[in-house]
Design an enzyme around this catalytic site. Structure first.
Site, PDB file in Angstrom:
ATOM      1  N   ASP A 170      -6.923   3.773  10.789  1.00 32.64           N
ATOM      2  CA  ASP A 170      -7.491   2.463  11.103  1.00 32.64           C
ATOM      3  C   ASP A 170      -6.946   1.438  10.122  1.00 32.64           C
ATOM      4  O   ASP A 170      -6.432   1.786   9.060  1.00 32.64           O
ATOM      5  CB  ASP A 170      -9.018   2.515  11.001  1.00 32.64           C
ATOM      6  CG  ASP A 170      -9.638   1.166  11.348  1.00 32.64           C
ATOM      7  OD1 ASP A 170      -9.298   0.609  12.398  1.00 32.64           O
ATOM      8  OD2 ASP A 170     -10.459   0.674  10.548  1.00 32.64           O
ATOM      9  N   SER A 171      -7.125   0.173  10.474  1.00 32.05           N
ATOM     10  CA  SER A 171      -6.692  -0.906   9.593  1.00 32.05           C
ATOM     11  C   SER A 171      -7.572  -1.003   8.346  1.00 32.05           C
ATOM     12  O   SER A 171      -7.177  -1.629   7.367  1.00 32.05           O
ATOM     13  CB  SER A 171      -6.731  -2.234  10.344  1.00 32.05           C
ATOM     14  OG  SER A 171      -8.056  -2.499  10.758  1.00 32.05           O
ATOM     15  N   CYS A 218      -8.765   2.325  16.114  1.00 30.97           N
ATOM     16  CA  CYS A 218      -8.510   0.909  15.878  1.00 30.97           C
ATOM     17  C   CYS A 218      -7.961   0.342  17.181  1.00 30.97           C
ATOM     18  O   CYS A 218      -6.979   0.857  17.718  1.00 30.97           O
ATOM     19  CB  CYS A 218      -7.459   0.818  14.763  1.00 30.97           C
ATOM     20  SG  CYS A 218      -6.741  -0.812  14.505  1.00 30.97           S
ATOM     21  N   GLU A 272     -15.621  -6.348   6.608  1.00 30.02           N
ATOM     22  CA  GLU A 272     -14.800  -5.863   5.493  1.00 30.02           C
ATOM     23  C   GLU A 272     -15.277  -6.453   4.164  1.00 30.02           C
ATOM     24  O   GLU A 272     -15.195  -5.811   3.118  1.00 30.02           O
ATOM     25  CB  GLU A 272     -13.318  -6.223   5.714  1.00 30.02           C
ATOM     26  CG  GLU A 272     -12.654  -5.467   6.868  1.00 30.02           C
ATOM     27  CD  GLU A 272     -12.159  -4.059   6.491  1.00 30.02           C
ATOM     28  OE1 GLU A 272     -11.819  -3.844   5.328  1.00 30.02           O
ATOM     29  OE2 GLU A 272     -12.150  -3.190   7.384  1.00 30.02           O
ATOM     30  N   CYS A 330     -13.476  -3.535  19.186  1.00 26.79           N
ATOM     31  CA  CYS A 330     -12.930  -3.449  17.830  1.00 26.79           C
ATOM     32  C   CYS A 330     -13.852  -2.482  17.112  1.00 26.79           C
ATOM     33  O   CYS A 330     -15.078  -2.608  17.191  1.00 26.79           O
ATOM     34  CB  CYS A 330     -12.951  -4.820  17.161  1.00 26.79           C
ATOM     35  SG  CYS A 330     -12.564  -4.759  15.386  1.00 26.79           S
ATOM     36  N   HIS A 342     -14.644  -2.204  14.192  1.00 22.79           N
ATOM     37  CA  HIS A 342     -15.509  -2.793  13.165  1.00 22.79           C
ATOM     38  C   HIS A 342     -16.848  -3.250  13.744  1.00 22.79           C
ATOM     39  O   HIS A 342     -17.839  -3.334  13.031  1.00 22.79           O
ATOM     40  CB  HIS A 342     -14.835  -4.014  12.529  1.00 22.79           C
ATOM     41  CG  HIS A 342     -13.760  -3.671  11.548  1.00 22.79           C
ATOM     42  ND1 HIS A 342     -12.549  -3.162  11.934  1.00 22.79           N
ATOM     43  CD2 HIS A 342     -13.719  -3.781  10.187  1.00 22.79           C
ATOM     44  CE1 HIS A 342     -11.798  -2.968  10.851  1.00 22.79           C
ATOM     45  NE2 HIS A 342     -12.481  -3.332   9.789  1.00 22.79           N
TER      46      HIS A 342
END
Lengths: 282, 282
Positions: free
Chosen positions: A10-11, A73, A152, A184, A186
């Site tokens: 993942d990012s 992701c 984040e 997403c 996240h």
């Protein structure tokens, strides 16, 4: 082969929502995770650049040894899934098809919303995937570029966050959708805020949950599942790598996975490859 | 390859419960079905004999051309899935793993019941599949050999049926399960009666629904899904074959699939192979 971990890339932290579901549904499986926190977010980058990063992350985990790769992701899936599937000798799973299937199954009024990063939304991969499966639905999509940073940077508890989320989501909610894909990984970390903004009539699709259903089926299909007995003899392990700093990763991952003994290791981007930080510094 | 139908095989009518779900979830896909009504039920037969029959059915559909094979029959899955998967160059899906996964996901008290034919229950494949995935659950299983005939002979509306179903299921319901796997594709056809006997606290798992989830994922995984646009240009078709008589198949399939224009063709068992009735009689 069965003994190897499932690899997740993942990012940054987002893919941990997929890992969380794996720990719940697939307790016998070891996992190895690599979050590219140093270069997060991927959303605003070109798909070509993201594809290069995804390959770097993949090479790192392949060298460690994995039996399956999950691109946890959405931006990464949009950029690189087809290529990785075509080239790698292990099964590769992305997050877009699973979320699309679940949304089609869920919607009653045939109006589906998709939110994601600019990269994912601009790729139109969700819209195309859904419309390929059924011509009956209407798909509204919306890029929410600020959401990844909220997660984040651990800013969800700030008082300005909920009004901001409400404002951003207003147009897509008002369009009349009854199903909203969190496109997403996240976003499940801010499910409470998104739920508050979208109201009780909109059903949220968590792509992490759906992706692990697919992982579970493919492990069975390819005879790669570890059994409860094997787990008893050789307990499953978890290792987390980040290209960023160890401490914040430990804090956020611990909070999200509700665990305080998480093993986090650091790796560094060195030219075109990713290497473990210890090797790098020696 | 994408244009080919998905092949479904079963001992008789039971697999139609899986087809029904396919028509709902995968409207772009053509299907071809072969029910071995002439030799139904498979439940009391040896697994070796069932394996031979499954191969015969498979050869018939493979000659017609299929892109994926669904063994829409639990006894058939228990007898032949591993072998077919290992040998055939197309994806093969059975009904046992999907039902097992769904049951593990569903149960809250970790007590799962499985009902099926004598063949399926004696093979213990459900119990083993579930216990391999998690050591936390207890599995109760019960053979209900009379149920397939109740469906195949269209006797569900008889006054003696419900008391009989109650009596048969009593021991497994009383054991304290909260989840019951309908481990025979005929059983969803008598879901109302099983639900009545098991009460509101027991959640029923319909293996047909779960199997089509798996089919949908694998079609995507192997890039075999037909798109809505392809469906528009070349509408999906359905053809049903039976080794039994055409008329009763038309009536039962029409009733269950809620369609009155079903195309049913007959085939005959000739020595070791199955051939279309018209060829056979010429």
């Amino acid at each position: 082969m069965k003994e190897l971990p499932i690899g997740f890339i993942d990012s940054g932290y987002g893919g941990l929502t997929v890992v969380k579901q794996s720990l719940k549904q697939l307790p016998n499986e070891s996992i190895i995770y690599l979050g590219d926190n140093a270069r997060c977010p991927y959303g605003p980058r070109s798909l070509m650049e993201v594809r290069k990063f995804i390959w770097q992350l993949t090479h790192f985990l392949r060298e460690k040894g994995i039996k399956m790769l999950v691109i946890a992701c959405n931006t990464g899936t949009a950029a690189a899934l087809d290529e990785l599937k075509a080239v790698l000798p292990i099964p590769v799973v992305g997050v877009i098809a699973s979320g699309s299937r679940a949304a089609i199954k869920q919607t009653q009024n045939n109006q589906i919303g998709v939110i994601g990063t600019a990269g994912t939304i601009n790729s139109q991969l969700y819209t195309r995937t859904i419309l390929e499966k059924t011509a009956k639905v209407k798909v509204e999509s919306l890029a929410c570029p600020s959401f990844v940073e909220l997660v984040e940077e651990d800013r969800l508890d700030e008082s300005s966050t909920q009004p901001h989320v409400n404002e951003v989501l207003k147009p897509i909610i008002q369009s009349g959708i009854d199903t909203l894909v969190l496109g997403c990984t996240h976003y499940p970390l801010m499910k409470r805020e998104i739920k508050e903004a979208s109201g009780s009539k909109v059903h949220l699709i968590d792509s992490g949950v759906e992706t692990i259903n697919e992982v579970s089926m493919l492990l069975d299909y390819f005879n790669l599942s570890r059994t409860a007995e094997e787990q008893e003899q050789d307990p499953a392990s978890q290792i987390y790598y980040t290209t960023g700093e160890i401490e914040p990763f430990k804090v956020i991952a611990g909070k999200w996975l509700k665990a305080d003994d998480i093993v986090v290791r650091q790796c560094r981007i060195k030219g075109e490859i990713i290497v473990e930080a210890t090797n790098c510094e020696s």
